[in-house]
Design a protein around this motif. Structure first.
Motif, PDB file in Angstrom:
ATOM      1  N   LEU A  29      56.839  50.959  42.182  1.00 45.66           N
ATOM      2  CA  LEU A  29      56.339  50.347  43.415  1.00 45.66           C
ATOM      3  C   LEU A  29      56.081  51.433  44.464  1.00 45.66           C
ATOM      4  N   LEU A  45      52.434  51.479  45.914  1.00 46.54           N
ATOM      5  CA  LEU A  45      52.255  51.198  47.335  1.00 46.54           C
ATOM      6  C   LEU A  45      51.780  52.456  48.063  1.00 46.54           C
ATOM      7  N   ALA A  80      48.129  52.689  47.497  1.00 48.08           N
ATOM      8  CA  ALA A  80      47.382  51.696  48.287  1.00 48.08           C
ATOM      9  C   ALA A  80      47.271  52.165  49.738  1.00 48.08           C
ATOM     10  N   ILE A  81      48.359  52.695  50.272  1.00 47.27           N
ATOM     11  CA  ILE A  81      48.339  53.134  51.669  1.00 47.27           C
ATOM     12  C   ILE A  81      47.508  54.409  51.837  1.00 47.27           C
ATOM     13  N   HIS A 131      44.018  53.462  51.968  1.00 42.67           N
ATOM     14  CA  HIS A 131      43.783  52.870  53.279  1.00 42.67           C
ATOM     15  C   HIS A 131      43.528  53.986  54.314  1.00 42.67           C
ATOM     16  N   TYR A 184      48.151  44.252  51.101  1.00 35.10           N
ATOM     17  CA  TYR A 184      47.011  44.741  50.322  1.00 35.10           C
ATOM     18  C   TYR A 184      46.612  43.747  49.233  1.00 35.10           C
ATOM     19  N   PRO A 213      49.969  45.976  44.512  1.00 32.24           N
ATOM     20  CA  PRO A 213      49.067  45.995  45.670  1.00 32.24           C
ATOM     21  C   PRO A 213      47.599  45.784  45.298  1.00 32.24           C
ATOM     22  N   THR A 226      58.974  47.505  50.094  1.00 27.01           N
ATOM     23  CA  THR A 226      57.640  47.492  50.688  1.00 27.01           C
ATOM     24  C   THR A 226      57.740  47.737  52.192  1.00 27.01           C
ATOM     25  N   GLY A 278      56.709  51.272  53.757  1.00 30.06           N
ATOM     26  CA  GLY A 278      55.603  51.122  54.699  1.00 30.06           C
ATOM     27  C   GLY A 278      55.935  51.753  56.042  1.00 30.06           C
ATOM     28  N   GLU A 337      48.284  49.341  61.642  1.00 33.61           N
ATOM     29  CA  GLU A 337      47.672  48.604  60.523  1.00 33.61           C
ATOM     30  C   GLU A 337      48.536  48.689  59.273  1.00 33.61           C
ATOM     31  N   ILE A 338      49.050  49.884  58.989  1.00 32.13           N
ATOM     32  CA  ILE A 338      49.912  50.069  57.812  1.00 32.13           C
ATOM     33  C   ILE A 338      51.171  49.217  57.959  1.00 32.13           C
ATOM     34  N   THR A 375      52.542  45.928  55.457  1.00 33.79           N
ATOM     35  CA  THR A 375      53.764  46.086  54.661  1.00 33.79           C
ATOM     36  C   THR A 375      54.960  45.367  55.283  1.00 33.79           C
TER      37      THR A 375
END
Lengths: 325, 325
Positions: free
Chosen positions: A235, A239, A242-243, A246, B133, B215, B236, B240, B259-260, B264
């Motif tokens: 994870l 994750l 994914a970030i 972004h 996401y 995600p 998460t 995050g 935004e991040i 999360t």
């Protein structure tokens, strides 16, 4: 010291492992047995003008364990595969450690069977710092031991404590149990049972840690079963990616995105390490490792040999079990 | 329709819950029973000039369940606490649903005992999209059911499928089992046993999903035991936050960091939702919710009532069990 290197293991095979071996022996303080199919290894050695290198020896094997093979069954169908020849060399006293970038499951199986496990441990286990934001936090087990009992999980606490001391230089590492709440009344039966065993031990057990706090480095050793540890590892990577995507899109900041990737990619942070809980040295690395990654893995084998990592684990585990009984 | 609202629950109590109730009844299509200590609720109602509001009624309770109370034991010591008066109103037929921002454990206990659970389900469970996401991926269970058996986990698959259809508008949601490998030979006993049950069912079971892919939205329903689901939720959030702090410091980009955070943070993404697997409507929300969050939770109660969410779950579960036996 002689290291048996699985020359066939990993995504790149002999092209990378032979280069890494040459790099590792250049210091002059170790020798390497290159284990692999002769017709694959010899041409690469010849390319490097190293066929007669005094610190390199080729030991022939036949075939390689693939990721798709079942680690528990593959020894029967491929008993001469490179990883099994590696562990056999150690068994016969012809090498002091083996190093492989091949199938992690096969390495664990080979080490577990060849070396035997320490008291209370049923299978070699994997640990390391996998979240870049907490570089001194070793998480154990990362996926080798899926269904376990409290006694085993508590054992990982002792092994992790030794790992943190010997490999990461922490004098008195804080040990925490990964849990869904900070209170000791929370958690599954495994976690509750393990907390009881640890509370009375001489380990520096600081209680439960919630996943929120994993990136904050609030403990140097975090233990969980291999199912949960593998979920955390994967994870973190998913994750993180994914970030970073972004950030790449919205922030247009590629350098920052690369930094985020490197903080959440377990290969980048922790390319591999010694198996814990087995009575011998086996260093497993990531299949994608390049020559410098393989060379680092070989040096790790030498470091844990020089620092009697195996003996230190045995000693700590014996003390823990004596105290617990 | 009458909603019993726990006016005392949540971090802000009546100041927030009374405002939310007024907002929710303004549409004119539901009434609210405000359950709380009269001396706490009445002054806030008076402030709003709403003491005689035709769609609001105050139902007195005595005390509130705190996060530190043991959810399984607290009914004995605080039987008149607001959450239990709420569930009691539904039991007596005086309300059709309850909504609480208070202790999640107490809400689950109250709903489980008052409504009873559906066949094969031993406790109300929690699910929702918790990774921004993948906004259409419902993960179940998020922490209510810690030690479970394959039959229960398979049941979560049916409940999640209904949730995805009714609440998130997915016609034929893909159902996946969270696992440490994509092969069905991998995983713990729970996952392997559950896969067997799901393979022969009429659900749209697409196999294993690894955390890497969470995600990426590769399934609309992902099931796991509550221990693992809670680890996923909290990692998460923690990871995050670590990354958004990184972006704030190194990137100097506060908007991107925000935004991040919002992608999360499970509160931001999924402030709460209906409990699954119980024979009645209970909506649990995050304690930190403000008036609009509480108002949304009340509207969710009305939505699931209007769409017979409970009946749809019962029907799907009955079909699954008939097929499995």
């Amino acid at each position: 010291m002689v290291v048996a290197l699985d020359a066939m293991g990993g995504d790149h095979g002999p092209e990378v492992t032979v280069s890494a071996a040459l790099e590792a022996v250049s210091s002059g303080d170790l020798a390497i047995a290159l284990v692999g199919d002769s017709e694959a290894v010899m041409p690469v050695l010849a390319e490097h003008d190293a066929v007669d290198h005094p610190l390199l020896q080729v030991v022939p094997s036949d075939g390689v364990v693939e990721e798709t093979d079942n680690p528990a069954m593959v020894f029967r169908s491929k008993p001469r595969a490179s990883i099994f020849v590696c562990s056999g060399l150690v068994k016969m006293g012809k090498a002091h450690a083996f190093v492989s970038m091949g199938s992690t499951g096969a390495s664990i199986a080979a080490a577990t069977v060849t070396y035997g496990t320490m008291e209370g441990i049923s299978r070699g286990c994997l640990g390391g710092p996998i979240i870049g934001y907490a570089p001194n936090t070793v998480i154990i087990d990362l996926g080798a031991n899926i269904d376990i009992r409290p006694q085993q999980l508590a054992g990982f606490g002792t092994l992790g404590t030794v790992m943190s001391r010997v490999l990461y230089g922490q004098e008195n590492p804080r040990l925490a149990l990964l849990n869904v709440g900070s209170e000791e009344t929370k958690g599954n039966e495994l976690v509750k049972g393990t907390a009881e065993l640890l509370r009375d031990s001489s380990l520096n057990f600081v209680g439960m840690i919630e996943p929120y706090d994993l990136p904050l480095g609030k403990a140097e050793v975090v233990i969980c079963d291999g199912f949960v540890g593998n979920i955390v590892l994967k994870l973190t990577e998913g994750l993180g990616q994914a970030i970073s995507n972004h950030v790449r899109k919205k922030g247009g900041n590629d350098a920052l995105a690369d930094e985020i990737d490197s903080m959440t990619n377990s290969l980048a942070i922790h390319g591999g390490g010694p198996l814990l809980g087995v009575n011998g040295i086996a260093v497993v690395g990531h299949g994608a490792a390049g020559a410098s990654g393989v060379s680092t893995a070989i040096n790790t084998a030498k470091f844990v040999y020089d620092n009697d990592f195996v003996g230190a684990q045995q000693k700590e585990l014996t003390a823990f079990l004596a105290n617990a009984s």
